[in-house]
Design an enzyme around this catalytic site. Sequence first.
Site, mmCIF file in Angstrom:
data_model
loop_
_atom_site.group_PDB
_atom_site.id
_atom_site.type_symbol
_atom_site.label_atom_id
_atom_site.label_comp_id
_atom_site.label_asym_id
_atom_site.label_seq_id
_atom_site.Cartn_x
_atom_site.Cartn_y
_atom_site.Cartn_z
ATOM 1 N N PRO A 2 28.937 -16.279 -56.660
ATOM 2 C CA PRO A 2 28.668 -15.775 -58.009
ATOM 3 C C PRO A 2 27.647 -16.670 -58.707
ATOM 4 O O PRO A 2 27.780 -17.886 -58.717
ATOM 5 C CB PRO A 2 30.024 -15.859 -58.715
ATOM 6 N N GLU A 3 26.621 -16.063 -59.258
ATOM 7 C CA GLU A 3 25.627 -16.806 -60.028
ATOM 8 C C GLU A 3 26.018 -16.725 -61.504
ATOM 9 O O GLU A 3 26.931 -15.978 -61.875
ATOM 10 C CB GLU A 3 24.244 -16.195 -59.797
#
Length: 297
Positions: A2-3
């Site tokens: 996840p960014e």
Amino acid sequence: MPELPEVETVRRGLEPAMVGARFTKVVQRRPDLRFPFPERFAERLEGQEVRSLSRRAKYLLADLSSGEVLIMHLGMSGRFLVTMDGATRMPGEFHHEHGSLGAHDHVVFRLSNGASVIYNDTRRFGFMDLVPRSGIEASRHFAGMGIEPLGNELSGEAVARLFSGKRTPLKAALLDQRLIAGLGNIYVCEALFRTGLHPEAPAGSLATKKGLPTEKAHRLADVIREVLSEAVQAGGSTLRDHAQVDGTLGYFQHSFRVYDREGEPCTTPGCTGTVARLVQAGRSTFYCPRCQKRSRA
Ligand SMILES: [Zn+2]
């Protein structure tokens, strides 16, 4: 992994289930994730109200009525499953199937508003911690952490101050969490492309000899915020429409203008360039050699 925009999307998805509610029951199903859970984890949460849920870089921070902060990090594969008002959804994801507790459902939070929040993490690189609110900046998670890219701190002046005199390639400087926290490979590629900056240009080229921001420094600060905000908005639209079922590559994929487009025509109107790829510090950088000339830094 996840960014930052996905973590922000997750925060927005958790907010209605958690903020203003008390933990009535916390089930911790293993002693550790990436790190051991803090001592008496469930006990310290039960009975506490979540006052607010914020984000710093890729960390989620739930402020508790006890004066402690529940820190949550999704690692590589962490995700939350929220059940509220009879509906189940997974913020930040657009594809899910859910039955009873699965092998990778590690923490279950039950809240006084009837919601339940399950933390699932197949690879277990995520973690949770409890830290006193007053000691948060000095805690091991946040000490030495750079500025927040979606906050007001990020400006042309800040870029010049952080990058002045640095010969490090721009790409590496932007990924350095001690300077700006939470920018990942994809968004750095996009931001450099939209600003017309060569990824190997020295970071210091964004500051004048006196350490003042160049025009490009201002532009870069604006573009970073723009790229991240667009991705958060894209995530928000999948939150509203979680019936959407698609592949597993991530819903922001569609809006990338340069990332993962090696060999494709440049997306800048009027540019005849072809997207190229180079490897910096073991990671792919995608850029347009025509739009992103070194000399323009
Ligand atoms: Zn181009």
